[in-house]
Design an enzyme around this catalytic site. Structure first.
Site, PDB file in Angstrom:
ATOM      1  N   ASP A   1      -6.410   3.598 -12.724  1.00 52.65           N
ATOM      2  CA  ASP A   1      -6.762   2.468 -13.586  1.00 52.65           C
ATOM      3  C   ASP A   1      -8.085   2.804 -14.280  1.00 52.65           C
ATOM      4  OD1 ASP A   1      -4.795   0.049 -12.713  1.00 52.65           O
ATOM      5  OD2 ASP A   1      -5.225   1.358 -11.026  1.00 52.65           O
TER       6      ASP A   1
ATOM      7  N   SER B   1       2.389   0.388  -6.828  1.00 50.73           N
ATOM      8  CA  SER B   1       3.195  -0.629  -6.134  1.00 50.73           C
ATOM      9  C   SER B   1       4.359  -1.047  -7.026  1.00 50.73           C
ATOM     10  CB  SER B   1       2.329  -1.844  -5.805  1.00 50.73           C
ATOM     11  OG  SER B   1       1.158  -1.438  -5.147  1.00 50.73           O
ATOM     12  N   ARG B   2       4.167  -1.007  -8.331  1.00 48.80           N
ATOM     13  CA  ARG B   2       5.204  -1.463  -9.266  1.00 48.80           C
ATOM     14  C   ARG B   2       6.371  -0.468  -9.384  1.00 48.80           C
ATOM     15  NH1 ARG B   2       0.640  -3.966 -12.229  1.00 48.80           N
ATOM     16  NH2 ARG B   2       1.040  -6.210 -12.262  1.00 48.80           N
TER      17      ARG B   2
ATOM     18  N   LEU C   1       0.807  -1.221   0.000  1.00 48.72           N
ATOM     19  CA  LEU C   1       0.000   0.000   0.000  1.00 48.72           C
ATOM     20  C   LEU C   1       0.840   1.272   0.000  1.00 48.72           C
ATOM     21  CD1 LEU C   1      -2.708  -1.105   2.599  1.00 48.72           C
ATOM     22  CD2 LEU C   1      -2.766  -1.328   0.103  1.00 48.72           C
TER      23      LEU C   1
ATOM     24  N   GLN D   1      -8.806   6.368 -10.237  1.00 46.72           N
ATOM     25  CA  GLN D   1      -8.816   6.798 -11.647  1.00 46.72           C
ATOM     26  C   GLN D   1      -7.521   6.403 -12.356  1.00 46.72           C
ATOM     27  OE1 GLN D   1     -11.068   7.889 -13.602  1.00 46.72           O
ATOM     28  NE2 GLN D   1      -9.826   8.600 -15.332  1.00 46.72           N
TER      29      GLN D   1
ATOM     30  N   HIS E   1      -3.537   4.335  -2.350  1.00 45.61           N
ATOM     31  CA  HIS E   1      -4.517   3.450  -1.710  1.00 45.61           C
ATOM     32  C   HIS E   1      -5.169   4.150  -0.510  1.00 45.61           C
ATOM     33  CE1 HIS E   1      -1.633   0.306  -3.418  1.00 45.61           C
ATOM     34  NE2 HIS E   1      -2.781  -0.049  -3.962  1.00 45.61           N
TER      35      HIS E   1
ATOM     36  N   GLN F   1      -5.592 -12.281 -12.806  1.00 46.60           N
ATOM     37  CA  GLN F   1      -5.444 -11.067 -13.626  1.00 46.60           C
ATOM     38  C   GLN F   1      -4.020 -10.880 -14.143  1.00 46.60           C
ATOM     39  OE1 GLN F   1      -6.743  -8.493 -10.251  1.00 46.60           O
ATOM     40  NE2 GLN F   1      -5.228  -7.062 -10.989  1.00 46.60           N
TER      41      GLN F   1
HETATM   42  P1  AMP Z   1      -3.773  -2.075  -6.805  1.00 47.59           P
HETATM   43  O1  AMP Z   1      -3.358  -2.441  -5.424  1.00 47.59           O
HETATM   44  O2  AMP Z   1      -2.663  -1.549  -7.644  1.00 47.59           O
HETATM   45  O3  AMP Z   1      -4.593  -3.162  -7.460  1.00 47.59           O
HETATM   46  O4  AMP Z   1      -4.755  -0.840  -6.660  1.00 47.59           O
HETATM   47  C1  AMP Z   1      -5.861  -0.873  -5.796  1.00 47.59           C
HETATM   48  C2  AMP Z   1      -6.681   0.368  -6.016  1.00 47.59           C
HETATM   49  O5  AMP Z   1      -5.876   1.519  -5.769  1.00 47.59           O
HETATM   50  C3  AMP Z   1      -7.191   0.506  -7.458  1.00 47.59           C
HETATM   51  O6  AMP Z   1      -8.520   1.012  -7.433  1.00 47.59           O
HETATM   52  C4  AMP Z   1      -6.232   1.494  -8.060  1.00 47.59           C
HETATM   53  O7  AMP Z   1      -6.790   2.228  -9.134  1.00 47.59           O
HETATM   54  C5  AMP Z   1      -5.963   2.395  -6.867  1.00 47.59           C
HETATM   55  N1  AMP Z   1      -4.712   3.132  -7.046  1.00 47.59           N
HETATM   56  C6  AMP Z   1      -3.506   2.629  -7.392  1.00 47.59           C
HETATM   57  N2  AMP Z   1      -2.588   3.621  -7.533  1.00 47.59           N
HETATM   58  C7  AMP Z   1      -3.238   4.769  -7.254  1.00 47.59           C
HETATM   59  C8  AMP Z   1      -2.852   6.146  -7.228  1.00 47.59           C
HETATM   60  N3  AMP Z   1      -1.608   6.532  -7.515  1.00 47.59           N
HETATM   61  N4  AMP Z   1      -3.793   7.066  -6.895  1.00 47.59           N
HETATM   62  C9  AMP Z   1      -5.052   6.699  -6.598  1.00 47.59           C
HETATM   63  N5  AMP Z   1      -5.488   5.408  -6.612  1.00 47.59           N
HETATM   64  C10 AMP Z   1      -4.596   4.474  -6.931  1.00 47.59           C
END
Ligand code: AMP
Length: 281
Positions: free
Chosen positions: A149, A185-186, A33, A147, A37, A61
């Site tokens: 994604d 995270s990447r 996180l 947003q 997040h 996925q």
């Molecule tokens: P993930 O853990 O990458 O699958 O992301 C979980 C949620 O966090 C998804 O709804 C993403 O779109 C959101 N998210 C990831 N990076 C960001 C960011 N930089 N700003 C806002 N939301 C994010």
């Protein structure tokens, strides 16, 4: 902090909240996180009595040659970050989520094959399947997505509409590092040079925004300028730069009204995405 691991315990907990007339807002994540997040958790807290955050690195996925195995994981760090919130953490086991005989998948046709779906073949099928499952487990009134994604948001909204999920989707804005790189995270995968080069994604979006503000109507010219800038970085390899309609993700022919400028670029071995919504209502 309350941490729930089993599916049945999560369902009973959600049922007990419902019986008390409480609302649930849900933030699904894959962990590792960051502030992006946390911004979604904050939105969730403003919208409901209880917030559930899930951490699940969803194998369906990821494509066969993608980074499922090495996807960054840091459970203790995640718990420490969430400790500051009042969220309930749901961390299911892969073996309970996908039983050996799992046969059912959710697909949002056409939308899932565009943009990121072109190079990540069954990615969105995995996303919609896990989100549908998590909605049935967490039973949220609201679910908050980033947003960042943009395609995922659109596909999930369509799934919710088509399958009549009783869940309101809320979208949080993109949270960025100081130089504009969208938090992800990447980003952890990037070495020093790659991290520097990665800011070019946001720089290219800023250039696009400027061109549009100055009245440019031709998407090809904007894309060309963005691509040229990205190509100045030796570690960058473009997957796509597209300007699309925000409802059907089809490429637009003229820049007017609302549209989405979206891109995916590999920086070294790390595939990053970013986007800019223009003319939002
Ligand atoms: P993930 O853990 O990458 O699958 O992301 C979980 C949620 O966090 C998804 O709804 C993403 O779109 C959101 N998210 C990831 N990076 C960001 C960011 N930089 N700003 C806002 N939301 C994010």
């Amino acid at each position: 902090m309350k941490i729930i691991q089993s599916v049945s315990e999560m369902q009973s907990f959600a049922n007990s909240l419902k019986k008390q007339g409480k609302t649930i807002a849900f933030v699904p994540t894959m962990g590792y996180l960051h502030e992006g997040h946390l911004s979604l958790v904050e939105i969730a807290q403003k919208n409901a009595d209880f917030v559930v955050v899930s951490i699940f690195v969803n194998p369906t996925q990821f494509g066969p040659n993608e980074d499922f195995e090495k996807y960054p994981r840091n459970f203790e760090g995640d718990v420490a970050l969430l400790e500051q919130t009042k969220a309930i953490l749901f961390v299911p086991e892969n073996t309970e989520i996908y039983l050996l005989e799992h046969l059912t998948f959710v697909e949002v046709n056409s939308l899932e094959n565009l943009l990121c779906g072109k190079s990540r073949k069954s990615h969105f099928k995995g996303v919609t399947t896990i989100i549908a499952k998590l909605f049935n487990i967490v039973k949220p009134d609201f679910a908050v997505f980033g947003q960042k994604d943009a395609q995922q948001v659109l596909i999930i909204k369509k799934m919710v509409e088509d399958l009549n999920f009783d869940v309101k989707i809320i979208v949080g804005k993109i949270i960025r590092e100081k130089d504009g790189l969208a938090m992800s995270s990447r980003n952890k995968y990037l070495n020093e040079q790659e991290r520097k080069d990665a800011s070019v994604l946001f720089e290219s979006l800023k250039i696009a925004k400027k061109m549009v503000e100055k009245g440019e109507k031709n998407p090809a010219l904007v894309i060309e300028k963005m691509e040229k800038l990205i190509q100045t970085k030796l570690t960058a390899k473009i997957d796509y730069v597209e300007i699309v309609n925000t409802k059907n993700l089809q490429q637009v022919k003229i820049l007017e009204g609302e549209f989405l400028i979206a891109l995916a670029v590999k920086i070294g071995q790390t595939r990053l995405i970013d986007n800019l919504l223009v003319g939002e209502n």
